[in-house]
Design an enzyme around this catalytic site. Structure first.
Site, PDB file in Angstrom:
ATOM      1  N   ARG A  79       0.726  -1.347  -0.041  1.00  0.00           N
ATOM      2  CA  ARG A  79      -0.122   0.033   0.111  1.00  0.00           C
ATOM      3  C   ARG A  79       0.800   1.396   0.083  1.00  0.00           C
ATOM      4  NH1 ARG A  79      -5.519  -0.172   1.469  1.00  0.00           N
ATOM      5  NH2 ARG A  79      -6.244  -2.310   1.552  1.00  0.00           N
ATOM      6  N   ARG A 107      -3.245   6.856   1.023  1.00  0.00           N
ATOM      7  CA  ARG A 107      -3.819   8.234   1.771  1.00  0.00           C
ATOM      8  C   ARG A 107      -2.786   8.710   2.758  1.00  0.00           C
ATOM      9  NH1 ARG A 107      -9.324   5.367   3.720  1.00  0.00           N
ATOM     10  NH2 ARG A 107      -7.892   3.847   3.732  1.00  0.00           N
ATOM     11  N   ARG A 160      -6.431  12.140  -5.996  1.00  0.00           N
ATOM     12  CA  ARG A 160      -7.600  11.389  -5.860  1.00  0.00           C
ATOM     13  C   ARG A 160      -8.660  12.384  -5.857  1.00  0.00           C
ATOM     14  NH1 ARG A 160      -9.955   8.223  -0.512  1.00  0.00           N
ATOM     15  NH2 ARG A 160     -10.045  10.674   0.148  1.00  0.00           N
ATOM     16  N   ASP A 181      -7.171  -2.104  -6.941  1.00  0.00           N
ATOM     17  CA  ASP A 181      -7.475  -2.905  -5.817  1.00  0.00           C
ATOM     18  C   ASP A 181      -7.812  -4.097  -6.195  1.00  0.00           C
ATOM     19  OD1 ASP A 181      -8.414  -1.441  -2.917  1.00  0.00           O
ATOM     20  OD2 ASP A 181      -9.818  -3.202  -3.555  1.00  0.00           O
ATOM     21  N   TYR A 206     -15.387 -10.889   0.988  1.00  0.00           N
ATOM     22  CA  TYR A 206     -15.954  -9.575   0.495  1.00  0.00           C
ATOM     23  C   TYR A 206     -17.613  -9.876  -0.375  1.00  0.00           C
ATOM     24  CZ  TYR A 206     -12.080  -6.957   1.944  1.00  0.00           C
ATOM     25  OH  TYR A 206     -10.871  -6.354   2.418  1.00  0.00           O
TER      26      TYR A 206
HETATM   27  O1  1CP Z   1       0.505   0.966  -3.475  1.00  0.00           O
HETATM   28  C1  1CP Z   1      -0.413  -0.021  -3.454  1.00  0.00           C
HETATM   29  O2  1CP Z   1       0.032  -0.875  -2.792  1.00  0.00           O
HETATM   30  C2  1CP Z   1      -1.288  -0.152  -4.670  1.00  0.00           C
HETATM   31  C3  1CP Z   1      -2.541  -0.136  -4.123  1.00  0.00           C
HETATM   32  C4  1CP Z   1      -3.458  -1.147  -3.530  1.00  0.00           C
HETATM   33  C5  1CP Z   1      -3.550  -2.435  -3.102  1.00  0.00           C
HETATM   34  C6  1CP Z   1      -2.270  -3.348  -3.428  1.00  0.00           C
HETATM   35  C7  1CP Z   1      -4.713  -0.547  -2.958  1.00  0.00           C
HETATM   36  C8  1CP Z   1      -5.364   0.546  -3.111  1.00  0.00           C
HETATM   37  N1  1CP Z   1      -5.447  -1.641  -2.381  1.00  0.00           N
HETATM   38  C9  1CP Z   1      -4.714  -2.748  -2.540  1.00  0.00           C
HETATM   39  C10 1CP Z   1      -4.882  -4.175  -2.275  1.00  0.00           C
HETATM   40  C11 1CP Z   1      -6.017  -4.384  -1.209  1.00  0.00           C
HETATM   41  N2  1CP Z   1      -7.401  -3.765  -1.198  1.00  0.00           N
HETATM   42  C12 1CP Z   1      -6.127  -5.475  -0.319  1.00  0.00           C
HETATM   43  C13 1CP Z   1      -4.934  -6.538  -0.121  1.00  0.00           C
HETATM   44  C14 1CP Z   1      -3.986  -5.733   0.785  1.00  0.00           C
HETATM   45  C15 1CP Z   1      -4.008  -5.606   2.312  1.00  0.00           C
HETATM   46  O3  1CP Z   1      -4.505  -6.747   2.707  1.00  0.00           O
HETATM   47  O4  1CP Z   1      -4.083  -4.442   2.593  1.00  0.00           O
HETATM   48  C16 1CP Z   1      -7.384  -5.174   0.375  1.00  0.00           C
HETATM   49  C17 1CP Z   1      -7.693  -6.291   1.633  1.00  0.00           C
HETATM   50  C18 1CP Z   1      -8.222  -4.345  -0.341  1.00  0.00           C
HETATM   51  C19 1CP Z   1      -9.593  -4.018   0.090  1.00  0.00           C
HETATM   52  C20 1CP Z   1      -9.792  -2.684   0.421  1.00  0.00           C
HETATM   53  N3  1CP Z   1      -9.861  -1.637  -0.724  1.00  0.00           N
HETATM   54  C21 1CP Z   1      -9.600  -1.977   1.509  1.00  0.00           C
HETATM   55  C22 1CP Z   1      -9.385  -2.468   3.069  1.00  0.00           C
HETATM   56  C23 1CP Z   1     -11.044  -2.667   3.371  1.00  0.00           C
HETATM   57  C24 1CP Z   1     -10.839  -3.787   4.747  1.00  0.00           C
HETATM   58  O5  1CP Z   1     -11.606  -4.796   4.459  1.00  0.00           O
HETATM   59  O6  1CP Z   1     -10.076  -3.721   5.485  1.00  0.00           O
HETATM   60  C25 1CP Z   1      -9.598  -0.539   1.460  1.00  0.00           C
HETATM   61  C26 1CP Z   1      -9.701   0.630   2.363  1.00  0.00           C
HETATM   62  C27 1CP Z   1      -9.880  -0.509  -0.179  1.00  0.00           C
HETATM   63  C28 1CP Z   1      -9.846   0.877  -0.633  1.00  0.00           C
HETATM   64  C29 1CP Z   1      -8.414   1.245  -1.075  1.00  0.00           C
HETATM   65  N4  1CP Z   1      -7.612   0.752  -1.904  1.00  0.00           N
HETATM   66  C30 1CP Z   1      -6.368   1.116  -2.105  1.00  0.00           C
HETATM   67  C31 1CP Z   1      -6.493   2.447  -1.651  1.00  0.00           C
HETATM   68  C32 1CP Z   1      -5.282   3.390  -1.355  1.00  0.00           C
HETATM   69  C33 1CP Z   1      -7.734   2.528  -0.824  1.00  0.00           C
HETATM   70  C34 1CP Z   1      -8.228   3.472  -0.271  1.00  0.00           C
HETATM   71  C35 1CP Z   1      -9.273   4.248  -0.824  1.00  0.00           C
HETATM   72  C36 1CP Z   1      -9.399   5.863  -0.878  1.00  0.00           C
HETATM   73  O7  1CP Z   1      -8.309   6.381  -1.255  1.00  0.00           O
HETATM   74  O8  1CP Z   1      -9.962   6.206  -0.013  1.00  0.00           O
END
Ligand code: 1CP
Length: 355
Positions: free
Chosen positions: A31, A35, A44, A81, A158
């Site tokens: 990640r 943010r 964004r 994502d 999910y």
């Molecule tokens: O920089 C990077 O790593 C690339 C971007 C990336 C990746 C690899 C994002 C951006 N998401 C992910 C993978 C992801 N998404 C995972 C696997 C990694 C992990 O375990 O952390 C999971 C579980 C998700 C699902 C998801 N999407 C969540 C988690 C929710 C939960 O159940 O806890 C969230 C908050 C998102 C949205 C998201 N994805 C990525 C970002 C930066 C965000 C936040 C959105 C925003 O900008 O508000």
């Protein structure tokens, strides 16, 4: 026509994955775009919302590169994502401000399962492939590019719950009361995951990572059957098509089950922060590289604490080992509240550690 890409200038991470000599320890952060970076929030805001950002090739490229301008990272990871797959299967992904991801539809019975759309990854997920190719071109060989997907089990949680979950109530009910139904769903998702990762590789991804973020929610007797089996199948199918592209498998909470995960063609296993790296090395021998595993909350500490904890992690990674086969990372994604200067302290501390 396959695009011609520039040769790699920094292949440290690929060398470490192959147990070749490295000049210093490679490092990146799960990640790493997100943010905690003010420039991410600005991009964004321009895009409107998160999903529009993922679908906007130029802006998805821009946010992927933002952390590389601040830190000396040894890899880039596609900005996207894991939930793009359930969205393409027709569930309707959306985000409510201040809350996690949500789906308009869930998958809980035969009607839901049969209603899932067949996914042609080069059609409904074409925006992901366009982002991969654009990022790879823009990187111009600076560092390798990771593509990624969620694991079938993690994606299924999910799809069944309709969003994030604390206890996975409906998915676990399904697992114990209707295991054949859950297998039918996992099987469908696994097929899309293989196609999706293969298409990302064709579009330019040089390494792929499978995020089994909620694998650790399974009981030890169920992990092999409901998560590992599908990851193993995906990796084996990918290796048949792309034998030279390294695969990283990250199971959060999977430290105790490394021997199970070792029974796959993954080149690297990712660890969360609960697992001593030296213990993982003893379990794995020297045929799998290891990635991880600083507690992401360490970055809330002072620079001195971050340097000290990073050194302890590296000492543990290299105890009685040739100084390769290891990639430094956090044990899970970087949190939105982290000060970016603290992330820099971590990255620099890894590179300054003398091998
Ligand atoms: O920089 C990077 O790593 C690339 C971007 C990336 C990746 C690899 C994002 C951006 N998401 C992910 C993978 C992801 N998404 C995972 C696997 C990694 C992990 O375990 O952390 C999971 C579980 C998700 C699902 C998801 N999407 C969540 C988690 C929710 C939960 O159940 O806890 C969230 C908050 C998102 C949205 C998201 N994805 C990525 C970002 C930066 C965000 C936040 C959105 C925003 O900008 O508000």
């Amino acid at each position: 026509m396959m695009t011609q890409f520039a040769p790699l200038k920094n292949d440290r991470i690929l060398r470490a994955m192959r147990f070749e000599e490295v000049d210093t320890t490679p490092v990146w952060m799960m990640r790493q775009a997100g943010r905690y970076l003010p420039e991410y929030k600005a991009t964004r805001a321009e895009a409107g919302d998160f999903l529009s950002l993922c679908k906007d090739t130029a802006r998805a490229t821009e946010v992927t590169l933002q952390p590389l301008r601040r830190f000396e990272l040894d890899a880039a990871i596609l900005f996207s994502d894991i939930l793009t797959i359930p969205d393409a299967m027709g569930l309707g992904l959306y985000f409510e401000t201040g809350e996690g991801p949500k789906f308009k539809k869930t998958v809980r019975d035969d009607k839901d399962l049969n209603g899932l759309l067949d996914v042609d990854v080069n059609d409904s997920l074409d925006y992901v492939m366009r982002a991969v190719t654009s990022i790879r071109n823009e990187l111009n060989g600076q560092v390798p590019l990771f593509g990624f997907s969620g694991s079938p089990w993690t994606l299924a949680t999910y799809m069944v719950e309709g969003g994030s979950s604390k206890d996975y109530r409906h998915t676990k009910e399904m697992l114990y009361a209707r295991p054949e139904f859950l297998h039918a769903l996992l099987d469908k998702v696994a097929t899309v995951v293989t196609d999706y990762l293969s298409a990302q590789i064709k579009a330019g991804a040089q390494i792929v990572q499978i995020f089994d973020s909620w694998g650790g929610a399974l009981a030890h007797r169920q992990f092999a059957e409901f998560s590992h089996k599908y990851n193993k199948r995906i990796i084996s199918e990918l290796k048949a098509i792309h034998p030279d592209v390294p695969v990283v498998l990250f199971t959060k909470g999977g430290g105790l089950w490394l021997s199970t995960q070792d029974d796959s063609q993954a080149d690297v296993l990712g660890l969360d922060w609960t697992m001593p790296i030296s213990q993982a090395r003893t379990m794995l021998g020297s045929n799998k590289a290891i990635q991880g595993n600083l507690d992401p909350a360490t970055l809330y500490g002072s620079p001195e604490v971050i340097r000290q904890q990073t050194k302890l992690m590296l000492d543990d990674a290299y105890v009685n080992q040739p100084k390769t086969g290891y990639i430094a990372n956090l044990g899970h994604g970087i949190a939105q509240w982290v000060n970016p200067d603290h992330a820099k302290v971590f990255i620099d501390a890894v590179h300054e550690y003398k091998l």
